[in-house]
Scaffold this active site. Sequence first.
Site, mmCIF file in Angstrom:
data_model
loop_
_atom_site.group_PDB
_atom_site.id
_atom_site.type_symbol
_atom_site.label_atom_id
_atom_site.label_comp_id
_atom_site.label_asym_id
_atom_site.label_seq_id
_atom_site.Cartn_x
_atom_site.Cartn_y
_atom_site.Cartn_z
ATOM 1 N N LYS A 88 0.935 -1.212 -0.018
ATOM 2 C CA LYS A 88 0.045 -0.048 -0.258
ATOM 3 C C LYS A 88 1.050 1.281 0.156
ATOM 4 O O LYS A 88 1.829 1.278 0.698
ATOM 5 C CB LYS A 88 -0.860 -0.065 1.278
ATOM 6 C CG LYS A 88 -2.030 0.961 1.361
ATOM 7 C CD LYS A 88 -2.744 0.755 2.648
ATOM 8 C CE LYS A 88 -3.949 1.763 2.658
ATOM 9 N NZ LYS A 88 -4.740 1.837 4.039
ATOM 10 N N SER B 261 -9.576 1.691 3.079
ATOM 11 C CA SER B 261 -8.912 2.366 2.239
ATOM 12 C C SER B 261 -7.794 1.485 1.379
ATOM 13 O O SER B 261 -7.136 2.030 0.292
ATOM 14 C CB SER B 261 -8.122 3.678 2.941
ATOM 15 O OG SER B 261 -7.274 2.835 3.991
ATOM 16 N N SER C 151 -9.632 -0.807 7.312
ATOM 17 C CA SER C 151 -9.231 -0.749 5.730
ATOM 18 C C SER C 151 -8.550 -1.709 5.234
ATOM 19 O O SER C 151 -8.174 -1.771 4.303
ATOM 20 C CB SER C 151 -8.295 0.824 6.027
ATOM 21 O OG SER C 151 -8.796 1.950 6.004
#
Lengths: 472, 487
Positions: B76, B151, B175
Amino acid sequence: MKYEMVVGLETHAELSTQSKIFCGCPTDFGGEPNTHCCPVCTGEPGSLPILNKKVLEYAIKAGLATHCAISRTTHMDRKNYVYPDLPKAYQISQFDEPICKQGYIELDSGKRIGITRIHIEEDAGKLVHDGGYTYVDYNRGGVPLIEIVSEPDIRSIDEAREYVEKLRLILRHIGVSDCKMQEGSMRCDVNISLRPFGKSEFGIRAEIKNMNSLSFMEKALAYEYERQADLLDSGEQVVQETRRYSESTGATESMRGKEDAQDYRYFREPDILQVDVSEAFIQRVKDSLPELPKDKQTRYTTQLELPFTEAALLVKYKNISDFFDAVIATGASAKNACNLIVGQIFRGFNTEEEKEQFSLSINAAQLAELIKLLDSGKINANIARLTLVKMLESGEGCMNFLTASDLASVDASEVERLCKEAVDNNPKAVADYLGGKEAALKALLGYVMRATRGKANAVEVENIIKNMIKAV
Amino acid sequence: MESKILSLGAKLRRGEITCTELTQQYLQAIQTEDPSVHAYVKVTSEQALQQAAAIDAAFMRGEELNPLAGIPMAIKDNMTIKGIETTCCSKILQGYKPTYHASVWEKLSKAGAVLLGKTNMDEFAMGSTCESSRFGPTYNPRNLSYVPGGSSGGSAAAVAANTAVYALGSDTGGSIRQPAGFCGIVGLKPTYGAVSRYGLIAYASSLDQIGPLTPTVKDAALVFDAIKGYDTKDHTSRKDIPATSVADKLNRSVKGKRLGVAKEYFEDLDSGMKDAVYQAIAHYESEGAQIVEVELPLLKHAVPVYYILACAEASSNLGRYDGIRYGFRAEKYTDINDMIMRTRSEGFGKEVQRRIMLGTYVLSSGYFDAYYKKAQLLRNQIISSFDTLFTKCDALVAPIAPRTAFPLNYASDNIIETYLSDIYTVPVNIAGLPAVSLPCGKDAKGLPIGMQLIGKQFDEETILNLAANFERSGRAGIEPLSKGVRL
């Protein structure tokens, strides 16, 4: 003087730990800009602070030395504000749970100035302005600080000065800070208000930020006292505000008012866990505390029977009293050590910085060797002084300078013979003395002392000569 | 389901495929699939091939390597890798190249992981749809008209689309788990303090935790084993993390395990989802687990508590983006304050600005007690509720979200509803607990339904065992997609 001055101080002192408070970078002063830095110092995204346990230990030391209570649990908080020298836009500090609380510092008068709290926090970086640009140097960022907050117990400029001096002395003696105001490793914010004598409630105060020398602090307080007194005399109100002292004008000027006071939005620092301080840890720190200046002073005057002024002078500079203690630890007499250090060595240092530094070319053992010769009567005070001068110049031990005759004791019959020679050869001086001119004796004495190269005991010689003259 | 990491590892070790070939296949798949999914914001082909060559050489020398060695993966965009632009998908960090590796990447690169690239995310991890990235949205590989969740949407989408074997994500309020649920894969949010946060660009420090998104439960356990552990660089990382491998212990029976069901988790969700989770509960019962009814009445406060605490911390964490040291700086400004203001106004997206303002407000003097302090108190109460609850059961089972994946562009018009949809995931972060999410069915549109198993602190073993047991049953009915690398 209609008004009483009420003063409280917030003093920041940089701790002399090897590494910074939240990372392993060195705390050394100076250095090329941004060379003592890592992602933590520059607040790089994703970096995290680690709490340096030494910082906690040093702060606890400072707390114990100022009679504070030590918190058994403590945590860090974030103080949020925006300034380019603060790379995270928050300072990691302590808000509602400082490590030390409720102590005091005792002045010579016996009056105690209360200490509200001592907390730990990080220093910010430094802005450097050059050629129309502003640069940031984060070397100082993350250097550990303690902030010592006093109660508003101070009532005069002298007390303010003594408080700072005492505090500085304590911090230096316990070795947690070098407290160099000129390098910024110690700085004070001063809160001052006035009230009519006899009144118990406080007046409205002004805060003067960032005093980096004692004399500026005194001047600022004096100026501020006059300014506030004028306002009160003319029936005006003192405005609660933050002011700065201008070294060039000698005046204080307004920085920001109460309405511009920042909202720091303090909250608990989530990146650092709460720290539990064990009783055992506090005890260990307590055990490691060296003798405090006040106790040292008492020991010098009572146990060692040094005069108060000399003792105070020795204690005033940590390096000097450490040196003195090292000298007498060898068995050299305290009186002679004190005389030579205060009377002789001290003269070589002109500035306060030099006295604080106290860098000598000889060590304690070398001085002790000389003093022991003096103690045992092998040399006299005069030779000791002259030899010490040579030692300080060269860094060599006393035996390199003392001659056989310096060390040879003077035979009593030889002294007797020389005295007789002096009386016999100086009839005029003898007559003058008999005629009431006391000073005439000096010439006779001088003759004997010269002949023995100062090794005879002057008091004894004087007595012998007097007796001889009387006998004649 | 077979562990993808282990099966690929076996192929590498048997010499059926070289790491370089495997990596090339993945890079090729990214080229083919990613234009429609947009899971990646940066592909690190060169570095990946270099690492692959090094791994091949090590295999040639006959070295014993970590199970993760040679396995292509993604990270990420909020974890730092030295020299590789890392922006949290925000304009404000445009051009920022970290000077250091995140601790998780230190560990994974030492283990021989092959980095394919950085994955898309909601700006600064603030969002649950992966639509607020400055690089544009990621699309759900199972149905491109839907969001992948957020996210960590890019990480979930890359794994679901088989353009990475596994990916790292971060979970502040769901997330990892929610996008894993939306994309039909496995996501593990470890216990707070189990995985070092050093190098994870903070959103909300007391809630953030790094974890894996993987095709199978076993893979999640393998990655967790590799990244967990005390780190001297993270003061909140814990020394008491169990050091033994969790991946080695996934075949334990669930018989006699006490599985808690709190009715509050089942009050406001789509009926299809409720049924799917109930069926999973029935499965556990049939396997001999003991189903225990428990209560979590404070669940209704979880969302406000979460948003107050997370935004407060974020407002402070994001204060450092001022245009002075790194990243984006506004072009025109009059003085330093103007520069900072313009930089922040132009550099942060809407949602980030909204949360900074919310957080600044709740910390302000005069409001602190009413919001932040109260939220902190409730946080402590929620923590003790879980403590009590876990005296009655070994793990909790709950849905991931009240509904399956949102259609694209739905969230921006329904901000409050989107916030509220975090209700089932945020309690875990508030209490610092571990939770694993895995598929347990699909809705009428064929979109995956996810459930989560929540455990006691540092008891990843129990929840991963429960998850592996359900996975083995094959009852989820979610098959891996046929796009991307199929090996």
